[in-house]
Design a protein around this motif. Sequence first.
Motif, PDB file in Angstrom:
ATOM      1  N   GLN A  64       0.891  -1.005   0.082  1.00 26.71           N
ATOM      2  CA  GLN A  64       0.279  -0.179  -0.077  1.00 26.71           C
ATOM      3  C   GLN A  64       0.720   1.338   0.134  1.00 26.71           C
ATOM      4  N   TRP A  65       1.797   1.155   1.031  1.00 27.41           N
ATOM      5  CA  TRP A  65       2.711   2.012   0.854  1.00 27.41           C
ATOM      6  C   TRP A  65       3.009   2.672  -0.228  1.00 27.41           C
ATOM      7  N   THR A  66       3.815   1.715  -1.119  1.00 21.48           N
ATOM      8  CA  THR A  66       4.131   1.422  -2.264  1.00 21.48           C
ATOM      9  C   THR A  66       3.013   2.651  -3.571  1.00 21.48           C
ATOM     10  N   LEU A  67       2.314   1.879  -3.596  1.00 18.55           N
ATOM     11  CA  LEU A  67       1.508   2.340  -4.744  1.00 18.55           C
ATOM     12  C   LEU A  67       0.963   3.783  -4.029  1.00 18.55           C
ATOM     13  N   MET A  68       0.775   3.844  -3.402  1.00 22.07           N
ATOM     14  CA  MET A  68       0.555   5.733  -2.137  1.00 22.07           C
ATOM     15  C   MET A  68       1.678   6.650  -2.627  1.00 22.07           C
ATOM     16  N   ASP A  69       2.985   5.995  -2.410  1.00 20.15           N
ATOM     17  CA  ASP A  69       4.383   7.274  -3.170  1.00 20.15           C
ATOM     18  C   ASP A  69       3.949   7.458  -4.498  1.00 20.15           C
ATOM     19  N   ARG A  70       4.102   6.061  -4.750  1.00 18.53           N
ATOM     20  CA  ARG A  70       4.831   5.903  -6.439  1.00 18.53           C
ATOM     21  C   ARG A  70       3.318   5.940  -7.079  1.00 18.53           C
ATOM     22  N   ARG A  71       1.818   6.360  -6.738  1.00 19.82           N
ATOM     23  CA  ARG A  71       1.335   7.178  -8.142  1.00 19.82           C
ATOM     24  C   ARG A  71       1.519   8.175  -8.711  1.00 19.82           C
ATOM     25  N   PRO A  72       1.066   8.889  -9.422  1.00 17.94           N
ATOM     26  CA  PRO A  72       0.490  10.256 -10.465  1.00 17.94           C
ATOM     27  C   PRO A  72       0.702  11.093  -9.957  1.00 17.94           C
ATOM     28  N   PRO A  73       0.605  12.486  -9.914  1.00 13.55           N
ATOM     29  CA  PRO A  73      -0.203  13.582  -9.690  1.00 13.55           C
ATOM     30  C   PRO A  73      -1.504  13.368 -10.226  1.00 13.55           C
TER      31      PRO A  73
END
Length: 402
Positions: A64-73
């Motif tokens: 979850q942390w990775t998906l949230m951190d790497r999602r585009p603006p």
Amino acid sequence: MSVSENLAVQMHQQDTDYYCGAACAQMVLETIGAGLLDQDDLYADNHSHSTLDPGWYTGPDGLQWTLMDRRPPTFTNYFALYALDTEDLISRKLCWTIRHYQVAPIALVYGWAHWITVRGYTASAHPISSSDNGYAIEAFDINNPWPPTPSFYTPALAPPPPHNAGDGCGTGGDRGIANEHVTYATWQSTYMTGVPAGYWNGKFVALCDPEPPAPRGGRMREAPKRRGKGDLIEPRTAAEFAVAGMRDYGLFEREDWGSILRKAKPRPGMMVQRLDRLDSYYALVPFEANRGIVAMAAVDGRWGDYMQAALLPKPRRAGSWLTLEQAFKSILGKRIELGDRKGRLLVRKQSVCMYPHLVWRPCLESLSPYFPFYMFTIGGHRLYVRIDGPVFASLTLDLKGI
């Protein structure tokens, strides 16, 4: 009449035998505009942020942390970690995420062993809200990132990695399968089985949309059609049951399946025994066209229920899987390292007992039921020859998030 939703999610295989979470993150993030991110970097994020329960390769909190951190603006929604009490509740979350948000969720399957991307579903109706439980789920379409890319086994075969739009992951080459169809009954019995222990003990886990889940007590699926009588079905009967089941689920009418299946003929089924379940079998049925095997299906080995199927966009030559005799010859006269400093085992022809069926259970060496093993017993030792060739002296179990 059934309805379907199927998202365009490019398949990417995992770069190592424990990068399933990284591969799933790579697939999903690419579809929401983040680009094709490196699996080494994604795994480092997954692993370093898996802190709620020690021992995970990719834990739910880390993914979850990775998906949230790497999602585009430009992606204004967020990924929520759900650990729900029942399989039905988490499965409805998957359907709503796909239907309303047009984003593929990531689900934890085989207990706590493996992550897959769920890109589509078939149901009696589309969900109309996150709380809708009035429809019955019939099947899921998945991208399973296992097996690892060919370069993991033979570095000279790279790329991939690195991955690109035409990297060939899952296109039915030497390894890798894309476009898998899983009936809901098989999803319940084999895939979404719940975490067996630890922080998420007894929960059913997936990364989905942020809306609340549906209430309990939703409409259930119909019981599967049982065509067998309880004894092990014959190879040609398995082929007949596979065709009948795939027709029941409308695969011959689907645009992505029908044009291929209508030109293919089923070959006799190969019986596989589940090592982790008592008296449980399934038969693998290849579908062959002019240029080779174009699809695989699985039916229950005793009752004939259609379980799942995989479409191979690139035909695979008919002889690419080992026969029992070929598997035996591949180990005959070899010295096999037993591991853990137990020494090496010389395989002598006169001392080998060949098990008559293929075998399978979820393990590090195979996280896909389409890659079972031939099993040989030599004294107190077992050797496993995977149907595509690799030899193992044991199967590695109870790993988290591989």
